[in-house]
Design a protein around this motif. Structure first.
Motif, PDB file in Angstrom:
ATOM      1  N   THR A 230       0.788  -1.261   0.004  1.00 39.76           N
ATOM      2  CA  THR A 230      -0.042   0.338   0.066  1.00 39.76           C
ATOM      3  C   THR A 230       0.843   1.585   0.043  1.00 39.76           C
ATOM      4  N   LEU A 231       2.207   0.957   0.708  1.00 42.47           N
ATOM      5  CA  LEU A 231       3.185   2.597   0.720  1.00 42.47           C
ATOM      6  C   LEU A 231       3.575   2.865  -0.928  1.00 42.47           C
ATOM      7  N   GLN A 232       4.452   1.435  -1.397  1.00 43.10           N
ATOM      8  CA  GLN A 232       4.015   1.594  -2.884  1.00 43.10           C
ATOM      9  C   GLN A 232       3.014   2.140  -3.714  1.00 43.10           C
ATOM     10  N   LEU A 233       2.175   1.658  -3.532  1.00 47.59           N
ATOM     11  CA  LEU A 233       0.677   3.035  -4.258  1.00 47.59           C
ATOM     12  C   LEU A 233       0.541   3.703  -4.187  1.00 47.59           C
ATOM     13  N   GLY A 234       1.190   4.415  -3.159  1.00 48.12           N
ATOM     14  CA  GLY A 234       1.431   6.446  -3.000  1.00 48.12           C
ATOM     15  C   GLY A 234       0.539   6.248  -1.946  1.00 48.12           C
ATOM     16  N   ALA A 235       0.200   5.232  -1.097  1.00 49.33           N
ATOM     17  CA  ALA A 235      -1.386   5.740  -0.213  1.00 49.33           C
ATOM     18  C   ALA A 235      -0.192   5.593   1.321  1.00 49.33           C
ATOM     19  N   VAL A 236      -0.904   6.619   2.314  1.00 43.19           N
ATOM     20  CA  VAL A 236      -0.991   6.173   3.804  1.00 43.19           C
ATOM     21  C   VAL A 236      -1.320   4.337   4.326  1.00 43.19           C
ATOM     22  N   SER A 237      -0.725   4.068   4.316  1.00 46.04           N
ATOM     23  CA  SER A 237      -0.967   2.571   5.630  1.00 46.04           C
ATOM     24  C   SER A 237      -1.458   2.486   6.912  1.00 46.04           C
ATOM     25  N   LEU A 238      -2.617   2.478   7.129  1.00 48.52           N
ATOM     26  CA  LEU A 238      -3.462   2.245   8.197  1.00 48.52           C
ATOM     27  C   LEU A 238      -3.329   0.829   9.166  1.00 48.52           C
ATOM     28  N   PRO A 239      -2.713  -0.321   9.415  1.00 47.97           N
ATOM     29  CA  PRO A 239      -2.679  -1.315   9.899  1.00 47.97           C
ATOM     30  C   PRO A 239      -3.501  -0.978  11.348  1.00 47.97           C
ATOM     31  N   LYS A 240      -4.459  -1.903  11.989  1.00 46.23           N
ATOM     32  CA  LYS A 240      -4.695  -2.088  13.213  1.00 46.23           C
ATOM     33  C   LYS A 240      -4.253  -3.152  13.900  1.00 46.23           C
ATOM     34  N   THR A 241      -4.030  -2.463  15.171  1.00 52.31           N
ATOM     35  CA  THR A 241      -3.054  -3.087  16.240  1.00 52.31           C
ATOM     36  C   THR A 241      -3.092  -2.663  17.168  1.00 52.31           C
TER      37      THR A 241
END
Length: 285
Positions: A230-241
């Motif tokens: 997702t980062l290489q798509l140019g997006a912010v990544s928001l994994p939940k934990t």
């Protein structure tokens, strides 16, 4: 430099860290400890929502983290059911009060439709009214940036028809196996940054043998591969934990997926969310 030190710049000049902590399903009484743990590890981007029921705990974690408020990026979302100006204004003020914060870095309309009518009826006027409330609060300085979530192109075009501010962000379900390429391209063309929620497909992607094999090739875990994608798509990544060990592991993504493997991941279709398919965002609508 690790991913926790990297950021994107929104169209209004506000910087947003590339990796954030998602807090969906973290109970309010556990949210403060989760947020403080993440901030201690180095996270500076914390995402919540009115619908999560944990804004109080998230706000407490932010306030008691020991890190200056201006170093943190805090997002929340206007409840999907609120589709009128006055209700939206009251709810925005409610979030500020519940979180105990003087300002919010990013606030989104959580969905273009109420959850019980997701992808259903016509809420065009209601979305424009909710957006006007966000615009006015943004102008007042209480929200640094504004955006939407789960908005398709037609939903974005609806609010752009009367908007004075183009959404800075569109938060979407994006993960290996579910890459809405046309919508991502549309957002990029409008200078709307995409945030990827559920980058690990709500956990179901862990069982995917193709993803497992590719992760093995890079010597990383499946979540690390998915976050990096997702980062290489140019997006912010928001994994939940809420697990500090997982928070640390999720931030260990300083590797590069090859162009060929990125293409393979873009073309992957894996949208089985198991029991989570009961939630509107995973229902396939």
């Amino acid at each position: 430099m690790t991913i926790l030190n990297e950021s994107y710049t929104l169209s209004n000049g506000v910087e947003i860290p590339k990796l954030g902590l998602g807090t969906w399903f973290i109970d309010d009484d556990k949210a403060a400890d989760a947020v403080k743990a993440a901030i201690e590890i180095g996270y500076r981007n914390i995402d919540t929502a009115q619908a999560y029921g944990n804004e109080r705990g998230v706000g407490e974690g932010v306030r008691t983290s020991g890190v200056a408020r201006e170093e943190l990026f805090v997002s929340t979302k206007l409840a999907a059911e609120i589709k009128d100006y006055d209700g939206a204004v009251a709810a925005i003020e409610g979030s500020l009060a519940t979180m105990g914060l003087e300002y919010i870095d990013l606030m989104l309309i959580h969905s273009p439709q109420p959850w019980d009518d997701f992808r259903g009826g016509d809420y065009a006027e209601g979305n424009r009214e909710a957006w006007r409330a966000l615009e006015d609060t943004h102008k007042s300085g209480k929200i640094r940036s504004i955006g939407v979530s789960n908005f398709q192109q037609e939903d974005l075009e609806n609010i752009l028809f009367t908007a004075t501010v183009v959404p800075h962000v569109n938060q979407l379900l994006v993960h290996a196996g579910n890459t809405p390429t046309e919508l991502l391209d549309y957002c990029k063309g409008k200078d709307i940054l995409v945030e990827a929620y559920s980058p690990i497909a709500h956990g179901e992607i862990l069982k995917n043998t193709e993803i497992q094999a590719m992760a093995g090739k890079y010597g990383v875990t499946v979540p690390q591969l998915c976050i990096r994608y997702t980062l290489q798509l140019g997006a912010v990544s928001l994994p939940k934990t809420a697990n500090p060990a997982h928070m640390r592991s999720n931030a260990e993504v300083d590797f590069e997926i090859s162009e060929a493997d990125m293409a393979a991941l873009r073309g992957l279709h894996a949208k089985d969310y198991g029991d989570s398919s009961a939630f509107p965002v995973y229902s396939g609508k």
